[in-house]
Enzyme design. Sequence first.
Site, PDB file in Angstrom:
ATOM      1  N   HIS A 130      63.149 -85.802 -48.843  1.00  0.00           N
ATOM      2  CA  HIS A 130      61.756 -86.255 -48.918  1.00  0.00           C
ATOM      3  C   HIS A 130      61.685 -87.539 -49.733  1.00  0.00           C
ATOM      4  O   HIS A 130      62.658 -87.964 -50.356  1.00  0.00           O
ATOM      5  CB  HIS A 130      60.840 -85.166 -49.492  1.00  0.00           C
ATOM      6  CG  HIS A 130      61.051 -84.821 -50.927  1.00  0.00           C
ATOM      7  ND1 HIS A 130      60.225 -83.971 -51.620  1.00  0.00           N
ATOM      8  CD2 HIS A 130      62.006 -85.205 -51.818  1.00  0.00           C
ATOM      9  CE1 HIS A 130      60.666 -83.846 -52.854  1.00  0.00           C
ATOM     10  NE2 HIS A 130      61.738 -84.584 -53.015  1.00  0.00           N
ATOM     11  N   HIS A 181      66.859 -81.924 -51.649  1.00  0.00           N
ATOM     12  CA  HIS A 181      66.989 -80.750 -52.516  1.00  0.00           C
ATOM     13  C   HIS A 181      67.489 -79.562 -51.710  1.00  0.00           C
ATOM     14  O   HIS A 181      67.295 -79.509 -50.499  1.00  0.00           O
ATOM     15  CB  HIS A 181      65.633 -80.361 -53.116  1.00  0.00           C
ATOM     16  CG  HIS A 181      65.039 -81.420 -53.983  1.00  0.00           C
ATOM     17  ND1 HIS A 181      65.451 -81.646 -55.275  1.00  0.00           N
ATOM     18  CD2 HIS A 181      64.065 -82.327 -53.747  1.00  0.00           C
ATOM     19  CE1 HIS A 181      64.747 -82.637 -55.798  1.00  0.00           C
ATOM     20  NE2 HIS A 181      63.903 -83.077 -54.895  1.00  0.00           N
ATOM     21  N   GLU A 221      62.300 -75.995 -56.198  1.00  0.00           N
ATOM     22  CA  GLU A 221      62.825 -77.292 -55.781  1.00  0.00           C
ATOM     23  C   GLU A 221      64.187 -77.524 -56.424  1.00  0.00           C
ATOM     24  O   GLU A 221      65.067 -78.176 -55.880  1.00  0.00           O
ATOM     25  CB  GLU A 221      61.849 -78.400 -56.180  1.00  0.00           C
ATOM     26  CG  GLU A 221      62.264 -79.757 -55.680  1.00  0.00           C
ATOM     27  CD  GLU A 221      61.325 -80.851 -56.145  1.00  0.00           C
ATOM     28  OE1 GLU A 221      60.358 -81.147 -55.410  1.00  0.00           O
ATOM     29  OE2 GLU A 221      61.540 -81.407 -57.242  1.00  0.00           O
ATOM     30  N   ASP A 255      64.550 -77.034 -42.294  1.00  0.00           N
ATOM     31  CA  ASP A 255      65.947 -77.093 -42.743  1.00  0.00           C
ATOM     32  C   ASP A 255      66.664 -78.303 -42.156  1.00  0.00           C
ATOM     33  O   ASP A 255      66.611 -78.556 -40.955  1.00  0.00           O
ATOM     34  CB  ASP A 255      66.675 -75.800 -42.338  1.00  0.00           C
ATOM     35  CG  ASP A 255      68.070 -75.731 -42.955  1.00  0.00           C
ATOM     36  OD1 ASP A 255      68.239 -76.185 -44.106  1.00  0.00           O
ATOM     37  OD2 ASP A 255      68.986 -75.232 -42.280  1.00  0.00           O
ATOM     38  N   HIS A 256      67.323 -79.051 -43.042  1.00  0.00           N
ATOM     39  CA  HIS A 256      68.021 -80.281 -42.653  1.00  0.00           C
ATOM     40  C   HIS A 256      67.097 -81.283 -41.965  1.00  0.00           C
ATOM     41  O   HIS A 256      67.460 -81.927 -40.993  1.00  0.00           O
ATOM     42  CB  HIS A 256      69.269 -79.975 -41.808  1.00  0.00           C
ATOM     43  CG  HIS A 256      70.368 -79.405 -42.654  1.00  0.00           C
ATOM     44  ND1 HIS A 256      70.336 -78.109 -43.115  1.00  0.00           N
ATOM     45  CD2 HIS A 256      71.481 -79.963 -43.172  1.00  0.00           C
ATOM     46  CE1 HIS A 256      71.401 -77.887 -43.864  1.00  0.00           C
ATOM     47  NE2 HIS A 256      72.113 -79.002 -43.927  1.00  0.00           N
ATOM     48  N   HIS A 277      65.587 -88.706 -50.833  1.00  0.00           N
ATOM     49  CA  HIS A 277      66.608 -87.932 -51.526  1.00  0.00           C
ATOM     50  C   HIS A 277      66.332 -86.481 -51.150  1.00  0.00           C
ATOM     51  O   HIS A 277      65.318 -86.191 -50.523  1.00  0.00           O
ATOM     52  CB  HIS A 277      66.517 -88.132 -53.042  1.00  0.00           C
ATOM     53  CG  HIS A 277      65.261 -87.573 -53.615  1.00  0.00           C
ATOM     54  ND1 HIS A 277      64.063 -88.242 -53.562  1.00  0.00           N
ATOM     55  CD2 HIS A 277      64.990 -86.387 -54.200  1.00  0.00           C
ATOM     56  CE1 HIS A 277      63.128 -87.495 -54.109  1.00  0.00           C
ATOM     57  NE2 HIS A 277      63.647 -86.359 -54.504  1.00  0.00           N
ATOM     58  N   CYS A 331      61.771 -90.679 -57.375  1.00  0.00           N
ATOM     59  CA  CYS A 331      61.385 -90.007 -56.129  1.00  0.00           C
ATOM     60  C   CYS A 331      60.778 -90.982 -55.124  1.00  0.00           C
ATOM     61  O   CYS A 331      60.472 -90.608 -53.997  1.00  0.00           O
ATOM     62  CB  CYS A 331      60.385 -88.884 -56.419  1.00  0.00           C
ATOM     63  SG  CYS A 331      61.061 -87.641 -57.506  1.00  0.00           S
TER      64      CYS A 331
HETATM   65 ZN   LIG Z   1      62.644 -84.625 -54.832  1.00  0.00          ZN
END
Ligand SMILES: [Zn+2]
Lengths: 142, 138
Positions: B14, B41, B124, B79-80, B39, B33
Amino acid sequence: MRLELTRRYALAASHRLHSPHFDEAENERIYGKCNNPYGHGHNYIVEVTVTGKVDPSTGMIAHLDDLDGYVAREIIEPFDHMYLNKDVEAFRDRVPTTENVCVEIFARLRRFPGAKLVRIRLEETGRNSFEYAGQRDGDEDD
Amino acid sequence: MVHVTRKIEFSAAHRYHNPAFSAEENRRIFGKCNNPNGHGHNYVLEVTVGGEADPLTGMVLDLKELKEILEREIMDRMDHRFLNYEVPELADQIPTCENIASLIWKLLAPKIKKGRLTRVRLWESPDLYVDCYGDGTP
Ligand SMILES: [Zn+2]
């Protein structure tokens, strides 16, 4: 939507459980190993939970930098790597049990201006944890 | 009432960026961010359903069914993925933990027919999570 944000912080400190209300023998009986005159320490984990409206422009209940900064100033700096009994004023005449430390942390964070404090959860070790969510609305905690 | 919690993990990218702010404001408010390339998580999602155990099956709900709902509604969607670009519901929001948890609540609540969704907890990272209770109280 009811949302709560929780942040976890690590904190290492020592304490000794000893009450002036009891004599030596009774202190030892009540607090056991924790009454060791030289104190002992823990790696505490402080979980701070806040709630509030999500600001649509940031997507956040509270800006993490603000929360981290406030917790650093109010909790981490005064408590981390300290001997709670002597280095923290509040515990000079109050036994620094994790219950009391939990309540003290709540009192110190409840005025965080960025969001409403919901509760403090304090892990003394991986096996013991304590939670405090304040008194009923309207009551003063400190 | 009994509460049943199932945990899943998904990995996603995100970026925090509000087009209404200047580039400089975005950097100041969102810090790292705001990196234009995003980047990611490893999110951990805990979904809690509350209800009474069915006297015949002894279960609040069929966990296999919950697993399928989570697969379809969350894993397939998130996901992904790069959340800003690939999850349409998040296109005009900042994909913070708060907003993702709210979206997950909205996606799951109507799909759970036995029992009732009582909490969505989205981690997160190991030091940050958000709980969503819908319109209920914790
Ligand atoms: Zn983040």
